[in-house]
Design a protein around this motif. Structure first.
Motif, PDB file in Angstrom:
ATOM      1  N   ALA A  63      61.352  90.308 -33.786  1.00 15.73           N
ATOM      2  CA  ALA A  63      61.409  89.017 -34.490  1.00 15.73           C
ATOM      3  C   ALA A  63      62.740  88.878 -35.225  1.00 15.73           C
ATOM      4  CB  ALA A  63      60.238  88.879 -35.460  1.00 15.73           C
ATOM      5  N   GLN A  64      63.201  89.957 -35.832  1.00 15.55           N
ATOM      6  CA  GLN A  64      64.487  89.928 -36.529  1.00 15.55           C
ATOM      7  C   GLN A  64      65.622  89.617 -35.546  1.00 15.55           C
ATOM      8  OE1 GLN A  64      65.815  93.689 -38.162  1.00 15.55           O
ATOM      9  NE2 GLN A  64      66.870  92.643 -39.834  1.00 15.55           N
ATOM     10  N   THR A  65      65.598  90.239 -34.383  1.00 16.60           N
ATOM     11  CA  THR A  65      66.601  89.970 -33.352  1.00 16.60           C
ATOM     12  C   THR A  65      66.584  88.501 -32.958  1.00 16.60           C
ATOM     13  OG1 THR A  65      66.491  92.228 -32.476  1.00 16.60           O
ATOM     14  CG2 THR A  65      67.310  90.508 -30.984  1.00 16.60           C
ATOM     15  N   LEU A  66      65.383  87.973 -32.719  1.00 15.01           N
ATOM     16  CA  LEU A  66      65.263  86.576 -32.300  1.00 15.01           C
ATOM     17  C   LEU A  66      65.751  85.621 -33.382  1.00 15.01           C
ATOM     18  CD1 LEU A  66      64.442  84.443 -30.310  1.00 15.01           C
ATOM     19  CD2 LEU A  66      62.109  84.619 -31.160  1.00 15.01           C
ATOM     20  N   LEU A  67      65.403  85.885 -34.624  1.00 17.85           N
ATOM     21  CA  LEU A  67      65.850  85.012 -35.711  1.00 17.85           C
ATOM     22  C   LEU A  67      67.375  85.031 -35.841  1.00 17.85           C
ATOM     23  CD1 LEU A  67      63.035  85.728 -38.283  1.00 17.85           C
ATOM     24  CD2 LEU A  67      63.394  83.624 -36.991  1.00 17.85           C
ATOM     25  N   GLN A  68      67.998  86.174 -35.570  1.00 18.48           N
ATOM     26  CA  GLN A  68      69.460  86.224 -35.597  1.00 18.48           C
ATOM     27  C   GLN A  68      70.048  85.413 -34.445  1.00 18.48           C
ATOM     28  OE1 GLN A  68      71.399  87.574 -38.155  1.00 18.48           O
ATOM     29  NE2 GLN A  68      72.870  86.273 -37.073  1.00 18.48           N
ATOM     30  N   VAL A  69      69.386  85.423 -33.281  1.00 18.85           N
ATOM     31  CA  VAL A  69      69.817  84.586 -32.163  1.00 18.85           C
ATOM     32  C   VAL A  69      69.774  83.113 -32.577  1.00 18.85           C
ATOM     33  CG1 VAL A  69      69.173  83.755 -29.849  1.00 18.85           C
ATOM     34  CG2 VAL A  69      69.240  86.214 -30.326  1.00 18.85           C
ATOM     35  N   TYR A  70      68.689  82.715 -33.245  1.00 22.53           N
ATOM     36  CA  TYR A  70      68.569  81.333 -33.731  1.00 22.53           C
ATOM     37  C   TYR A  70      69.683  81.009 -34.717  1.00 22.53           C
ATOM     38  CZ  TYR A  70      64.202  79.561 -31.819  1.00 22.53           C
ATOM     39  OH  TYR A  70      63.258  79.054 -30.983  1.00 22.53           O
ATOM     40  N   LYS A  71      69.974  81.927 -35.635  1.00 23.80           N
ATOM     41  CA  LYS A  71      71.024  81.689 -36.632  1.00 23.80           C
ATOM     42  C   LYS A  71      72.384  81.537 -35.956  1.00 23.80           C
ATOM     43  CE  LYS A  71      72.658  81.544 -40.841  1.00 23.80           C
ATOM     44  NZ  LYS A  71      73.035  80.192 -41.226  1.00 23.80           N
ATOM     45  N   ASP A  72      72.651  82.397 -34.971  1.00 25.33           N
ATOM     46  CA  ASP A  72      73.919  82.291 -34.243  1.00 25.33           C
ATOM     47  C   ASP A  72      73.993  80.979 -33.463  1.00 25.33           C
ATOM     48  OD1 ASP A  72      74.809  84.749 -35.205  1.00 25.33           O
ATOM     49  OD2 ASP A  72      74.067  85.855 -33.468  1.00 25.33           O
ATOM     50  N   TRP A  73      72.861  80.523 -32.928  1.00 27.69           N
ATOM     51  CA  TRP A  73      72.810  79.235 -32.222  1.00 27.69           C
ATOM     52  C   TRP A  73      73.146  78.104 -33.196  1.00 27.69           C
ATOM     53  CZ3 TRP A  73      72.628  77.377 -27.408  1.00 27.69           C
ATOM     54  CH2 TRP A  73      72.214  76.053 -27.211  1.00 27.69           C
ATOM     55  N   ASP A  74      72.500  78.105 -34.344  1.00 24.70           N
ATOM     56  CA  ASP A  74      72.766  77.063 -35.339  1.00 24.70           C
ATOM     57  C   ASP A  74      74.233  77.052 -35.764  1.00 24.70           C
ATOM     58  OD1 ASP A  74      70.089  76.356 -35.308  1.00 24.70           O
ATOM     59  OD2 ASP A  74      69.670  77.001 -37.360  1.00 24.70           O
ATOM     60  N   ASP A  75      74.805  78.252 -35.943  1.00 23.41           N
ATOM     61  CA  ASP A  75      76.188  78.380 -36.419  1.00 23.41           C
ATOM     62  C   ASP A  75      77.222  78.239 -35.294  1.00 23.41           C
ATOM     63  OD1 ASP A  75      75.113  78.788 -38.915  1.00 23.41           O
ATOM     64  OD2 ASP A  75      75.368  80.975 -38.867  1.00 23.41           O
ATOM     65  N   ASP A  79      78.530  83.711 -28.735  1.00 22.77           N
ATOM     66  CA  ASP A  79      79.029  85.018 -28.288  1.00 22.77           C
ATOM     67  C   ASP A  79      78.401  86.156 -29.095  1.00 22.77           C
ATOM     68  OD1 ASP A  79      80.635  83.964 -26.312  1.00 22.77           O
ATOM     69  OD2 ASP A  79      82.433  83.888 -27.566  1.00 22.77           O
ATOM     70  N   ASN A  80      78.008  85.863 -30.334  1.00 24.63           N
ATOM     71  CA  ASN A  80      77.415  86.897 -31.195  1.00 24.63           C
ATOM     72  C   ASN A  80      76.085  87.413 -30.667  1.00 24.63           C
ATOM     73  OD1 ASN A  80      79.585  86.553 -32.855  1.00 24.63           O
ATOM     74  ND2 ASN A  80      78.430  85.756 -34.594  1.00 24.63           N
ATOM     75  N   PHE A  81      75.342  86.599 -29.910  1.00 25.75           N
ATOM     76  CA  PHE A  81      74.023  87.078 -29.487  1.00 25.75           C
ATOM     77  C   PHE A  81      74.013  87.716 -28.098  1.00 25.75           C
ATOM     78  CE2 PHE A  81      73.145  82.309 -28.944  1.00 25.75           C
ATOM     79  CZ  PHE A  81      73.273  82.288 -27.558  1.00 25.75           C
ATOM     80  N   LYS A  82      75.171  87.954 -27.539  1.00 27.04           N
ATOM     81  CA  LYS A  82      75.252  88.551 -26.199  1.00 27.04           C
ATOM     82  C   LYS A  82      74.473  89.859 -26.120  1.00 27.04           C
ATOM     83  CE  LYS A  82      78.516  90.309 -22.799  1.00 27.04           C
ATOM     84  NZ  LYS A  82      79.924  90.422 -22.412  1.00 27.04           N
ATOM     85  N   ASN A  83      74.626  90.739 -27.082  1.00 27.84           N
ATOM     86  CA  ASN A  83      73.976  92.051 -27.047  1.00 27.84           C
ATOM     87  C   ASN A  83      72.479  92.000 -27.333  1.00 27.84           C
ATOM     88  OD1 ASN A  83      76.299  93.455 -26.305  1.00 27.84           O
ATOM     89  ND2 ASN A  83      76.973  93.572 -28.433  1.00 27.84           N
ATOM     90  N   SER A  84      71.956  90.832 -27.641  1.00 31.35           N
ATOM     91  CA  SER A  84      70.510  90.688 -27.849  1.00 31.35           C
ATOM     92  C   SER A  84      69.774  90.489 -26.529  1.00 31.35           C
ATOM     93  CB  SER A  84      70.223  89.501 -28.778  1.00 31.35           C
ATOM     94  OG  SER A  84      70.813  89.713 -30.035  1.00 31.35           O
ATOM     95  N   ALA A 113      76.486  74.525 -23.551  1.00 33.20           N
ATOM     96  CA  ALA A 113      75.416  73.617 -23.998  1.00 33.20           C
ATOM     97  C   ALA A 113      75.478  73.406 -25.502  1.00 33.20           C
ATOM     98  CB  ALA A 113      74.056  74.172 -23.594  1.00 33.20           C
ATOM     99  N   ARG A 114      75.708  74.473 -26.232  1.00 32.75           N
ATOM    100  CA  ARG A 114      75.735  74.375 -27.694  1.00 32.75           C
ATOM    101  C   ARG A 114      76.932  73.566 -28.174  1.00 32.75           C
ATOM    102  NH1 ARG A 114      76.132  73.166 -31.845  1.00 32.75           N
ATOM    103  NH2 ARG A 114      75.627  74.148 -33.840  1.00 32.75           N
ATOM    104  N   THR A 119      76.312  69.472 -34.764  1.00 33.46           N
ATOM    105  CA  THR A 119      75.664  70.381 -35.710  1.00 33.46           C
ATOM    106  C   THR A 119      74.193  70.548 -35.337  1.00 33.46           C
ATOM    107  OG1 THR A 119      75.081  68.609 -37.245  1.00 33.46           O
ATOM    108  CG2 THR A 119      77.193  69.715 -37.612  1.00 33.46           C
ATOM    109  N   VAL A 120      73.689  71.748 -35.582  1.00 32.33           N
ATOM    110  CA  VAL A 120      72.286  72.067 -35.295  1.00 32.33           C
ATOM    111  C   VAL A 120      71.707  72.788 -36.492  1.00 32.33           C
ATOM    112  CG1 VAL A 120      70.705  73.388 -33.829  1.00 32.33           C
ATOM    113  CG2 VAL A 120      72.668  72.226 -32.815  1.00 32.33           C
ATOM    114  N   VAL A 121      70.531  72.358 -36.889  1.00 34.27           N
ATOM    115  CA  VAL A 121      69.804  73.019 -37.970  1.00 34.27           C
ATOM    116  C   VAL A 121      68.382  73.256 -37.492  1.00 34.27           C
ATOM    117  CG1 VAL A 121      68.973  72.862 -40.339  1.00 34.27           C
ATOM    118  CG2 VAL A 121      71.209  71.914 -39.736  1.00 34.27           C
ATOM    119  N   ASP A 122      67.972  74.520 -37.478  1.00 37.48           N
ATOM    120  CA  ASP A 122      66.596  74.869 -37.138  1.00 37.48           C
ATOM    121  C   ASP A 122      65.815  75.106 -38.409  1.00 37.48           C
ATOM    122  OD1 ASP A 122      65.679  75.348 -34.255  1.00 37.48           O
ATOM    123  OD2 ASP A 122      67.748  76.090 -34.229  1.00 37.48           O
TER     124      ASP A 122
END
Length: 193
Positions: A63-75, A79-84, A113-114, A119-122
């Motif tokens: 869940a922590q990994t996924l939430l970081q993916v969401y944060k990187d998507w919003d921001d 490229d930050n979530f590649k290793n996830s 796509a992003r 701007t994106v806010v989840d």
């Protein structure tokens, strides 16, 4: 009136703290009784699950990994979530499209796509890490509202439910996405004269 509330609050706190050992014992007994009752009860469902109906709470790190993916998507830092993600990934999107391929291609596609979204806010409503006991697979289910604003200031909101599967190395390898657009509000009623 304020004195009555104050008195009630003190009485409640005193009652809660009067015998902590007894409370712990009663809670443990209740938990044990409830657990054993649930395990002994046999239920018959009107359907049989195609995949699994034998789940337990999974690893919170997923869940922590996924939430970081969401944060990187919003921001807009895709490229930050590649290793996830695992080396090979499959994603089923709510619009009916699908991605199946390598991690590098996925991250490149996500970046394009992003970049078009502005701007994106989840607003994450809830998430739950799960493990299918009989399949030995780890998942995270997440519910969120995504609001994107394009360059012209137009806002688009959508409610998302996504289910993300993780491999044994904690890497995402499969995603199912479901979407609901909030209903359009009808125009206000005419003013009475």
């Amino acid at each position: 009136m304020r004195q009555i509330y104050l008195f009630a609050a003190f009485a409640f706190l005193a009652a809660c703290g009067s015998n902590p050992d007894k409370t712990k014992t009663e809670e443990a007994a209740t938990t044990t009784d409830t657990t054993s009752t649930v395990k002994q009860e046999t239920l018959t469902y009107p359907y049989t699950a195609d995949y699994s109906s034998d789940f337990e709470i999974g690893d919170a790190k997923n869940a922590q990994t996924l939430l970081q993916v969401y944060k990187d998507w919003d921001d807009n830092k895709t490229d930050n979530f590649k290793n996830s993600f695992a080396e090979v990934d499959t994603m089923y999107f709510s619009d009916g499209t699908m991605f199946a391929g390598g991690r590098d291609s996925l991250v490149a596609m996500a970046g394009k796509a992003r970049a078009q979204m502005g701007t994106v806010v989840d607003s994450v409503h809830a998430w739950v890490p799960l493990r299918s006991k009989n399949k030995n697979e780890n998942w995270v289910a997440i519910w969120t509202r995504e609001i994107s604003t394009d360059a012209k200031g137009k806002k688009t909101a959508k409610e998302l439910h996504e289910v993300w599967r993780f491999d044994n190395n904690g890497k995402i390898n499969l995603v199912y996405q479901y979407e609901q657009r909030p209903p359009k509000m009808p125009p206000p009623p005419p003013k009475k004269k």
